[in-house]
Design an enzyme around this catalytic site. Structure first.
Site, PDB file in Angstrom:
ATOM      1  N   ASP A 122     -57.822  32.750  19.989  1.00 14.10           N
ATOM      2  CA  ASP A 122     -57.464  33.916  20.789  1.00 14.10           C
ATOM      3  C   ASP A 122     -56.666  34.938  19.986  1.00 14.10           C
ATOM      4  O   ASP A 122     -56.489  36.081  20.411  1.00 14.10           O
ATOM      5  CB  ASP A 122     -56.683  33.506  22.037  1.00 14.10           C
ATOM      6  CG  ASP A 122     -55.413  32.715  21.755  1.00 14.10           C
ATOM      7  OD1 ASP A 122     -55.141  32.404  20.571  1.00 14.10           O
ATOM      8  OD2 ASP A 122     -54.697  32.381  22.713  1.00 14.10           O
ATOM      9  N   TYR A 148     -54.471  35.788   8.664  1.00 15.75           N
ATOM     10  CA  TYR A 148     -55.195  34.696   9.324  1.00 15.75           C
ATOM     11  C   TYR A 148     -56.095  35.212  10.431  1.00 15.75           C
ATOM     12  O   TYR A 148     -57.311  34.987  10.423  1.00 15.75           O
ATOM     13  CB  TYR A 148     -54.213  33.660   9.872  1.00 15.75           C
ATOM     14  CG  TYR A 148     -54.798  32.806  10.978  1.00 15.75           C
ATOM     15  CD1 TYR A 148     -55.975  32.086  10.766  1.00 15.75           C
ATOM     16  CD2 TYR A 148     -54.198  32.727  12.243  1.00 15.75           C
ATOM     17  CE1 TYR A 148     -56.526  31.308  11.775  1.00 15.75           C
ATOM     18  CE2 TYR A 148     -54.743  31.949  13.240  1.00 15.75           C
ATOM     19  CZ  TYR A 148     -55.903  31.247  13.009  1.00 15.75           C
ATOM     20  OH  TYR A 148     -56.455  30.490  14.015  1.00 15.75           O
ATOM     21  N   LYS A 152     -60.297  35.385  10.767  1.00 14.77           N
ATOM     22  CA  LYS A 152     -61.024  34.722  11.853  1.00 14.77           C
ATOM     23  C   LYS A 152     -61.851  35.738  12.640  1.00 14.77           C
ATOM     24  O   LYS A 152     -62.986  35.456  13.032  1.00 14.77           O
ATOM     25  CB  LYS A 152     -60.053  33.992  12.786  1.00 14.77           C
ATOM     26  CG  LYS A 152     -59.491  32.710  12.205  1.00 14.77           C
ATOM     27  CD  LYS A 152     -60.569  31.690  11.843  1.00 14.77           C
ATOM     28  CE  LYS A 152     -61.258  31.119  13.077  1.00 14.77           C
ATOM     29  NZ  LYS A 152     -62.247  30.070  12.696  1.00 14.77           N
TER      30      LYS A 152
END
Length: 332
Positions: A122, A148, A152
């Site tokens: 999320d 990060y 993603k």
């Protein structure tokens, strides 16, 4: 019996999924894992060789990936660099694993026409204000805030492009914060639990008002199996268990459940770029695929998790001292 290839299957969420598959299906699982700091073969201990095969290797190794894809019936892609603090210190491994690694897997899925499920987070959506009544949905624009989460987000977009451009039979899931067995002691909940078990006061970033939407790893695993079985190709599903809690409440509940005063913790310097709030709306998954979490009560899931860490000190103790020394050097 199908052969399911699971990348990152020795990590926290991946190993829970491997155990879940072995416990709830007749499938054989092949685990591909590079065994970086977050991978731990002990997380797969006890699984019989006729149900699970382990292969040490990197998802950027195109030759190895192609060989394993040629033997698989479906692929679930958990492997990722996933620690926000580490991404702020050195972003490069996140680009290599999350972008190049996912590309390598997608090309193999394209060549072998394999069913492919991509695990995401999320955090690609950024964060919400603490008083925002909204939650993330499949239509929420991406707004990542760290190396990060941005890598993603990039990997998610690669999957969507390979579905549309090349017909890869893929789905995506974005999940809220997981907790449960086999989670590295650097992470928030196991760090606090193992501190208490060692007689050390837990550590809380800043004022502890940051909100996360918690889900037990068993429920994440059952959701992924459901999507793999019933999900529509090209679709994204958000996985959540309506477990919004701020960090202060989580630390205090851990202390209470472990028989300690609720205020027996220390505040430490907040980390850079600390997102305020995540919240998942999993309506699509629940209504279209008829999935529901088994741990709808966060306290019950947390009790089970505390007991697991009590019973498995031999699993977490080897990494504990190094983690605490690292955080101490950063004043955290």
């Amino acid at each position: 019996m199908a052969n399911l290839l699971v990348t990152g299957g020795a990590g926290f969420i991946g190993s829970n999924f491997v155990h879940h598959v072995v416990d709830h299906t007749d499938d054989h699982v092949t685990v591909l894992d590079a065994l970086t700091y977050a991978g731990n073969l002990d997380s797969l201990r006890g699984l019989s060789e006729d149900r699970m095969t382990f292969v040490k290797g990197d998802i950027t190794d195109a030759g190895l990936v192609d060989e394993l894809f040629s033997q698989a019936d479906a692929v679930v892609h958990y492997a990722a660099e996933s620690h926000n603090d580490n991404s702020l210190h050195d972003p490069r491994p996140f680009l290599d694993t999350n972008i190049v690694g996912t590309y390598t897997l997608l090309e193999a899925a394209r060549r072998h026409d394999l069913r492919f499920h991509h695990i995401s987070t999320d955090e690609v959506y950024g964060d919400l204000e603490l008083d925002d009544p909204e939650r993330f949905t499949e239509q929420t624009p991406y707004n990542p805030s760290s190396p990060y989460s941005s890598t993603k987000a990039g990997s998610d977009l690669l999957v969507r492009a390979w579905v549309r451009s090349f017909g890869v039979r893929a789905t995506i899931s974005n999940c809220s914060n997981n907790y449960g067995p086999y989670q590295h002691v650097e992470k928030f909940i196991p760090r606090q639990i193992t501190n208490v078990l060692r007689g050390v006061r837990p550590k809380l970033y800043g004022g502890g008002q940051n909100v996360r939407d918690w889900i037990h790893a068993d429920d994440h695993s059952s959701a992924v199996l459901t999507i793999l079985d019933k999900g529509e190709i090209g679709e994204t599903y958000l996985i959540g268990a309506d477990g919004e809690k701020n960090n202060k409440d989580v630390v205090e509940l851990i202390l209470e459940l472990m028989g300690e005063p609720r205020d027996s913790y220390d505040h430490v310097t907040d980390r850079a770029g600390h997102d305020l709030r995540y919240a998942i709306d999993s309506t699509k998954l629940r209504t279209e695929l008829d999935w529901h979490p088994s741990y709808e009560d966060f306290e019950a899931g947390l009790k089970a998790t505390i007991q697991w860490y009590r019973d498995n000190e031999s699993w977490w103790a080897p990494a504990k001292d190094g983690v605490e020394a690292f955080y101490a050097s950063k004043g955290q």
